[in-house]
Every structure is written in C-alpha cells, then in structure tokens.
Design a protein around this motif. Structure first.
Motif, PDB file in Angstrom:
ATOM      1  N   MET A  90      -1.692 -21.154  11.383  1.00  0.00           N
ATOM      2  CA  MET A  90      -1.583 -20.400  10.145  1.00  0.00           C
ATOM      3  C   MET A  90      -0.935 -21.251   9.060  1.00  0.00           C
ATOM      4  O   MET A  90      -0.212 -22.209   9.346  1.00  0.00           O
ATOM      5  CB  MET A  90      -0.769 -19.123  10.384  1.00  0.00           C
ATOM      6  N   ASP A  91      -1.204 -20.887   7.796  1.00  0.00           N
ATOM      7  CA  ASP A  91      -0.551 -21.571   6.687  1.00  0.00           C
ATOM      8  C   ASP A  91       0.100 -20.551   5.765  1.00  0.00           C
ATOM      9  O   ASP A  91       0.022 -19.344   5.989  1.00  0.00           O
ATOM     10  CB  ASP A  91      -1.531 -22.473   5.929  1.00  0.00           C
ATOM     11  N   ARG A  92       0.739 -21.045   4.706  1.00  0.00           N
ATOM     12  CA  ARG A  92       1.548 -20.197   3.833  1.00  0.00           C
ATOM     13  C   ARG A  92       0.720 -19.192   3.041  1.00  0.00           C
ATOM     14  O   ARG A  92       1.273 -18.247   2.476  1.00  0.00           O
ATOM     15  CB  ARG A  92       2.371 -21.064   2.876  1.00  0.00           C
ATOM     16  N   ASN A  93      -0.590 -19.369   2.984  1.00  0.00           N
ATOM     17  CA  ASN A  93      -1.449 -18.426   2.269  1.00  0.00           C
ATOM     18  C   ASN A  93      -2.078 -17.382   3.182  1.00  0.00           C
ATOM     19  O   ASN A  93      -2.790 -16.499   2.701  1.00  0.00           O
ATOM     20  CB  ASN A  93      -2.537 -19.178   1.506  1.00  0.00           C
ATOM     21  N   ASP A  94      -1.865 -17.499   4.494  1.00  0.00           N
ATOM     22  CA  ASP A  94      -2.259 -16.412   5.388  1.00  0.00           C
ATOM     23  C   ASP A  94      -1.324 -15.226   5.159  1.00  0.00           C
ATOM     24  O   ASP A  94      -0.173 -15.394   4.737  1.00  0.00           O
ATOM     25  CB  ASP A  94      -2.187 -16.858   6.848  1.00  0.00           C
ATOM     26  N   PHE A  95      -1.822 -14.035   5.464  1.00  0.00           N
ATOM     27  CA  PHE A  95      -1.032 -12.861   5.114  1.00  0.00           C
ATOM     28  C   PHE A  95      -1.229 -11.739   6.117  1.00  0.00           C
ATOM     29  O   PHE A  95      -2.182 -11.722   6.898  1.00  0.00           O
ATOM     30  CB  PHE A  95      -1.383 -12.361   3.703  1.00  0.00           C
ATOM     31  N   PHE A  96      -0.297 -10.796   6.074  1.00  0.00           N
ATOM     32  CA  PHE A  96      -0.328  -9.571   6.866  1.00  0.00           C
ATOM     33  C   PHE A  96      -0.366  -8.391   5.897  1.00  0.00           C
ATOM     34  O   PHE A  96       0.281  -8.416   4.845  1.00  0.00           O
ATOM     35  CB  PHE A  96       0.916  -9.450   7.753  1.00  0.00           C
ATOM     36  N   THR A  97      -1.110  -7.354   6.230  1.00  0.00           N
ATOM     37  CA  THR A  97      -1.197  -6.187   5.356  1.00  0.00           C
ATOM     38  C   THR A  97      -1.135  -4.902   6.164  1.00  0.00           C
ATOM     39  O   THR A  97      -1.575  -4.846   7.317  1.00  0.00           O
ATOM     40  CB  THR A  97      -2.506  -6.174   4.545  1.00  0.00           C
ATOM     41  N   VAL A  98      -0.600  -3.880   5.551  1.00  0.00           N
ATOM     42  CA  VAL A  98      -0.657  -2.509   6.058  1.00  0.00           C
ATOM     43  C   VAL A  98      -0.865  -1.596   4.862  1.00  0.00           C
ATOM     44  O   VAL A  98      -0.182  -1.753   3.842  1.00  0.00           O
ATOM     45  CB  VAL A  98       0.635  -2.102   6.809  1.00  0.00           C
ATOM     46  N   ASN A  99      -1.823  -0.681   4.954  1.00  0.00           N
ATOM     47  CA  ASN A  99      -2.025   0.290   3.887  1.00  0.00           C
ATOM     48  C   ASN A  99      -2.357   1.645   4.486  1.00  0.00           C
ATOM     49  O   ASN A  99      -3.152   1.735   5.426  1.00  0.00           O
ATOM     50  CB  ASN A  99      -3.147  -0.144   2.940  1.00  0.00           C
ATOM     51  N   GLN A 100      -1.730   2.677   3.941  1.00  0.00           N
ATOM     52  CA  GLN A 100      -1.981   4.039   4.391  1.00  0.00           C
ATOM     53  C   GLN A 100      -2.004   4.943   3.171  1.00  0.00           C
ATOM     54  O   GLN A 100      -1.165   4.824   2.275  1.00  0.00           O
ATOM     55  CB  GLN A 100      -0.888   4.479   5.380  1.00  0.00           C
ATOM     56  N   GLN A 101      -3.008   5.820   3.112  1.00  0.00           N
ATOM     57  CA  GLN A 101      -3.106   6.787   2.026  1.00  0.00           C
ATOM     58  C   GLN A 101      -3.438   8.159   2.595  1.00  0.00           C
ATOM     59  O   GLN A 101      -4.146   8.267   3.601  1.00  0.00           O
ATOM     60  CB  GLN A 101      -4.197   6.387   1.021  1.00  0.00           C
ATOM     61  N   MET A 102      -2.940   9.181   1.926  1.00  0.00           N
ATOM     62  CA  MET A 102      -3.247  10.555   2.315  1.00  0.00           C
ATOM     63  C   MET A 102      -3.300  11.416   1.059  1.00  0.00           C
ATOM     64  O   MET A 102      -2.355  11.431   0.261  1.00  0.00           O
ATOM     65  CB  MET A 102      -2.187  11.112   3.273  1.00  0.00           C
ATOM     66  N   GLU A 103      -4.421  12.113   0.876  1.00  0.00           N
ATOM     67  CA  GLU A 103      -4.529  13.034  -0.251  1.00  0.00           C
ATOM     68  C   GLU A 103      -3.760  14.308   0.053  1.00  0.00           C
ATOM     69  O   GLU A 103      -4.033  14.987   1.049  1.00  0.00           O
ATOM     70  CB  GLU A 103      -6.003  13.366  -0.534  1.00  0.00           C
ATOM     71  N   ILE A 104      -2.790  14.620  -0.794  1.00  0.00           N
ATOM     72  CA  ILE A 104      -2.023  15.854  -0.651  1.00  0.00           C
ATOM     73  C   ILE A 104      -2.778  17.010  -1.288  1.00  0.00           C
ATOM     74  O   ILE A 104      -2.852  18.106  -0.736  1.00  0.00           O
ATOM     75  CB  ILE A 104      -0.637  15.679  -1.283  1.00  0.00           C
ATOM     76  N   LEU A 105      -3.363  16.742  -2.453  1.00  0.00           N
ATOM     77  CA  LEU A 105      -4.127  17.755  -3.176  1.00  0.00           C
ATOM     78  C   LEU A 105      -5.256  17.060  -3.915  1.00  0.00           C
ATOM     79  O   LEU A 105      -5.067  16.000  -4.521  1.00  0.00           O
ATOM     80  CB  LEU A 105      -3.228  18.494  -4.174  1.00  0.00           C
ATOM     81  N   SER A 106      -6.457  17.655  -3.864  1.00  0.00           N
ATOM     82  CA  SER A 106      -7.609  17.055  -4.527  1.00  0.00           C
ATOM     83  C   SER A 106      -8.551  18.156  -4.992  1.00  0.00           C
ATOM     84  O   SER A 106      -8.923  19.034  -4.208  1.00  0.00           O
ATOM     85  CB  SER A 106      -8.340  16.099  -3.581  1.00  0.00           C
ATOM     86  N   LEU A 107      -8.945  18.124  -6.259  1.00  0.00           N
ATOM     87  CA  LEU A 107      -9.906  19.081  -6.773  1.00  0.00           C
ATOM     88  C   LEU A 107     -10.669  18.464  -7.932  1.00  0.00           C
ATOM     89  O   LEU A 107     -10.218  17.506  -8.572  1.00  0.00           O
ATOM     90  CB  LEU A 107      -9.245  20.377  -7.222  1.00  0.00           C
ATOM     91  N   GLY A 108     -11.858  19.036  -8.210  1.00  0.00           N
ATOM     92  CA  GLY A 108     -12.669  18.550  -9.305  1.00  0.00           C
ATOM     93  C   GLY A 108     -13.658  19.607  -9.748  1.00  0.00           C
ATOM     94  O   GLY A 108     -14.018  20.510  -8.981  1.00  0.00           O
ATOM     95  N   TRP A 109     -14.117  19.502 -11.023  1.00  0.00           N
ATOM     96  CA  TRP A 109     -15.049  20.495 -11.550  1.00  0.00           C
ATOM     97  C   TRP A 109     -15.855  19.861 -12.682  1.00  0.00           C
ATOM     98  O   TRP A 109     -15.406  18.941 -13.355  1.00  0.00           O
ATOM     99  CB  TRP A 109     -14.285  21.720 -12.046  1.00  0.00           C
ATOM    100  N   ARG A 110     -17.062  20.399 -12.902  1.00  0.00           N
ATOM    101  CA  ARG A 110     -17.928  19.922 -13.968  1.00  0.00           C
ATOM    102  C   ARG A 110     -17.969  20.964 -15.087  1.00  0.00           C
ATOM    103  O   ARG A 110     -18.086  22.160 -14.829  1.00  0.00           O
ATOM    104  CB  ARG A 110     -19.341  19.676 -13.428  1.00  0.00           C
ATOM    105  N   ASP A 111     -17.870  20.492 -16.338  1.00  0.00           N
ATOM    106  CA  ASP A 111     -17.900  21.426 -17.463  1.00  0.00           C
ATOM    107  C   ASP A 111     -19.338  21.561 -17.993  1.00  0.00           C
ATOM    108  O   ASP A 111     -20.282  20.973 -17.466  1.00  0.00           O
ATOM    109  CB  ASP A 111     -16.926  21.002 -18.552  1.00  0.00           C
ATOM    110  N   LYS A 112     -19.487  22.327 -19.066  1.00  0.00           N
ATOM    111  CA  LYS A 112     -20.820  22.604 -19.600  1.00  0.00           C
ATOM    112  C   LYS A 112     -21.472  21.378 -20.236  1.00  0.00           C
ATOM    113  O   LYS A 112     -22.682  21.359 -20.436  1.00  0.00           O
ATOM    114  CB  LYS A 112     -20.738  23.743 -20.620  1.00  0.00           C
TER     115      LYS A 112
END
Length: 467
Positions: A90-112
């Motif tokens: 490995m070199d100094r530009n190698d990397f480790f990542t962790v990402n987690q997301q969770m939608e608590i509330l989600s809504l959408g609607w279309r207008d006229k």
C-alpha cells in the motif's frame, strides 16, 4: 504478537474514521431515491411517501489497497510476512472508507405545473482515512533498517463525521426535452473529527562520535486533530444510555454544529431515445463551533538516546529526564478553536440509450411528448472530492423494465477498489407499495474476505400516480 496487535490497532484507527457512489440508483426513474442523486432527474410517479427509517438504508465500506484475505490467506507464509507485505504494498494514497445513510423521513409531490417537490431528513455517517504509510512502517518495523530515511507524518490524514441532513428541493420541467432541479440542505452535525495537512519528519542517522550509535531527529512536527461534538460526551461519565441517546438526538435536530448545502442537476434529451444527465451534490460546509477540542503536537527534537550511566551512590532517573526534555521540545496542547469543514462534493454524469418502445398509456399529468422504452443501456461517471484529490468511478449499465410492476438494473463498475464490480438492483411495486434492494461487488460474495468494497441498499415506500 505485539506487531500483529499494532497492525490491527492502526487498521481500526483508520477504518472508523466513502464509498458513496450509488450507481445502481442513479438515473433510475422508478424510485424517488434517484432525485437524491440528481435533483434534475425524472420520475414515473406523482407522489411518494417513504416508510420512516425504512425508505432508504445504505451501508458501504471499502479499502483501495488491501483486503482481509491479504492478511489471512493460507499460502504457506507466516502472518507476520503477510502483514509486512500488505503494509509495503500500500501507499499513502490508498484509503479506507465507511459510509452509512438512513432516510428518517422522505416525501414528494407533483404540482399542476408538473414540477416535482421533495422534502425529508436523512442521517449520515461518513469516514475516510488515507493509509498512513510511513508511520505504519515505523510503528510495525521500527527504524533499524531505515537509517538515513525520512518517515513523513504528512501521511496521516483522515476525516469522520456523523450528521443529520434536512432538505427540500424541486425538479422543474423547463420543456419536454430538458428539466433541471435544485435542493437546499441544512446540516446538523453530531460529531466531527478532521486531521489533514499534518507535517513533520522522523529521521535516524549514524552517530559514531556520540554517546550512542544513532542520532534521532524530529523536525517540523505539527500534527493537529480537530474534533467537534465529542468533548461533552467524554465529560458524561455517569450518563445513562438513554441520556446519551437524548444528547445525540438534540445535536441531530438543530442542537449541533450547523451548516448549509446545495445540490443541482439536469436531464436533457437531444433525441427521444438518448438521455444526458448531470448533477453536483453537497456543495456545502459546517461551522464547527460547539464542543470543539483541537489536539496539537508540534516542535523539533534531536536526541542521541538515553545515556545510561550510574554514578556510585546515586542513580538519576534518566527516563524522567528524557521525558522532561521531550516535553520541552515537543509541545502538546489542547485548544478550543472553531473551524470549518467542507462537505465532500460529488459529481455525476451519464449518457443513456433507450430502445423497444413501451406503448402502455402514459400518465399525461407528467411532461407530454416523451417516449418511453423497456430497455436502456448507458454509461455513468462519478467523482468525489477527498483531501488529496478526486476519487473516480465509471459504470456501464443495462436497465430493463419487465412490466409496470417489476424492473431491474445490472451494472459493471471500475473504480479505485477493483475492476470487477458487478451490481444488481431489483424493484417491485404491488399496488402502491414499492420495495427495492441493490447490492454491488456480487462476484466477491462467495468470499467476502477478498472484497475490497461492498455496498448494500434497500427501501420501502408508497408511490402514487394520477390518472
């Protein structure tokens, strides 16, 4: 044994410190989650409600330079040899990542006017760390075989944060061939750790004229670790689990460090069967001013080691004297200075070709004159800003609509982790209830220890269309 424990300690420090490419959901107009990746994307419904806490659950983790298999494979060598080989690979530009997301509330609607509005809240944990190559070699092997070589502390760089994101946005259909969208965001930070731009060199030289064989130099050392949202947690030794959860919840809902952000995107049809899209996400910042602690270590120091001389009747405490000398030259400070962190900006772009026209009736409440197709092939480009530059990914995909209730997407992605990432998304809608599941790196699921990256997403929601 101590070397093995040290290696895993370094690994654990770097991992909990992003794999955020959502190529399976991007440009997938059957799901509202596509609007979270491109605010100017298209949707095939007129209203949606996400099941709270269940409409999107995303978990991903990765390492660009090594996998667990590199350490634990049975190839006849010792585990010490495998750890040493992995560190040097490995070199100094190698990397480790962790990402987690969770939608608590989600809504959408279309207008006229056929504009589609979205609003909601999601929680995110994002951690990123470069592999600290020189400090790892120094800690694992020592400096005996590296006389005259520099160990650079600038290899240490990581970011980690937990936050809630409150958002509202819209997609505007400018014409039947072009639409665009924007989303505004308020960030409410729970925790942040940030350490980038560290400096300093450790070097060992031969010193035949000195009291010891070697002389050690630490020059230009300046290491700074910024934290926010953690200080009051450390002070809460007697707090109960429920009390801790209440404190975290207050920070997540506007009681933490606040910031602003913006997303933007578009969809363009140069021809009916050709689609071009693009988006830029998380142009934003957080002002870290509450519960801030900055840990700084800086200075210069040269030593020939400890001269162990024992005068008759008096044995001075050489260790204490050496520690005092070290403290005089290398300063250790804890400060409370506020700082600003920028969100990791993400770019998406795609070209899509559709064929085999879908002749089922269109919902005319949405933009008119647009033909629909059962089959799509395309290419997507993804880039994400990290402290030392952009991380890239390129995806080829095949998207197939089987009927009004069932659809799937197959992807091949080449990125910093591998060139053999196969992903699959399946989505089903029964009446108004939609469920989807997506996963990538499917070829590694037979042996997850070999996987350098893995990502899983799933969700449940209600979708409605006007007749």
């Amino acid at each position: 044994m101590m070397r093995i424990l040290l290696f895993f300690f370094i690994l654990l420090l770097t991992i909990p410190s992003s794999a955020q490419n959502k190529q399976l959901l991007y440009n997938y107009d059957y799901l509202p989650q596509t609007l979270m990746i491109n605010p100017g994307g298209e949707t095939n419904f007129d209203m949606h409600f996400g099941l709270p806490l269940l409409s999107q659950i995303h978990i991903s983790a990765g390492s660009s330079g090594a996998s667990l298999y590199d350490i634990f494979k049975k190839d006849g060598s010792s585990i010490n040899d495998r750890i040493r080989s992995t560190i040097h690979k490995m070199d100094r530009n190698d990397f480790f990542t962790v990402n987690q997301q969770m939608e608590i509330l989600s809504l959408g609607w279309r207008d006229k006017n056929r504009r589609y509005f979205t609003a909601g809240i999601y929680q995110e944990l994002d951690a990123f760390a470069y592999f600290p190559k020189d400090p790892a070699v120094l800690a694992y092997e020592g400096n005996r075989n590296y006389i005259g070589e520099n160990f650079d502390f600038s290899d240490v760089a990581f970011t980690a944060e937990a936050l809630n994101v409150f958002h509202i946005g819209f997609t505007n259909y400018y014409s039947k061939d072009f639409n665009y969208g924007f989303r505004g965001k308020i960030y409410s930070g729970v925790f942040n750790a940030y350490s980038v731009g560290n400096r300093g060199i450790f070097r060992t030289e031969n010193s035949p004229e000195g009291p010891n064989l070697y002389r050690h130099y630490m020059t230009g050392v300046d290491i700074l670790i910024n934290t926010a949202g953690w200080a009051d947690m450390e002070e809460s030794d007697n707090i109960t689990g429920l009390g801790m959860m209440n404190k975290i919840a207050r920070k997540a809902f506007f009681g933490g460090n606040l910031g602003l952000g913006l997303d933007a995107g578009f969809t363009w049809y140069p021809e009916d069967h050709i689609q071009v899209t693009g988006s830029i996400l998380d142009i934003g910042f957080i002002h870290q001013s509450k519960n801030v602690e900055n840990y700084r270590y800086y200075g210069n120091y040269t030593t020939d080691g400890i001269e162990l001389l024992f005068p008759e009747g008096n044995s001075p405490s050489y260790w204490d004297e050496w520690e005092d000398e070290l403290d005089r030259n290398l300063k250790d400070e804890t400060l409370t200075n506020s700082y600003v962190t920028w969100r990791p900006v993400k770019l998406n772009a795609s070209v899509d070709f559709g064929w085999f026209e879908n002749s089922e009736p269109c919902n005319c409440y949405r933009p008119m004159g647009r033909r629909r197709y059962y089959n799509h092939i395309g290419a997507q480009f993804f880039a994400m800003k990290r402290p030392r530059g952009l991380n890239y990914a390129t995806t080829l995909y095949y998207d197939r609509t089987f009927n009004e209730k069932f659809r799937g997407k197959l992807t091949y992605t080449a990125d910093s982790y591998s060139f053999s990432n196969i992903g699959l998304l399946l989505s089903a809608t029964i009446y108004n209830f939609n469920v989807y599941i997506a996963a990538d790196n499917l070829l590694d699921y037979t042996n997850l220890a070999k996987a350098r990256n893995a990502s899983v997403q799933l969700g449940f929601q209600l979708l409605f269309s006007r007749e």
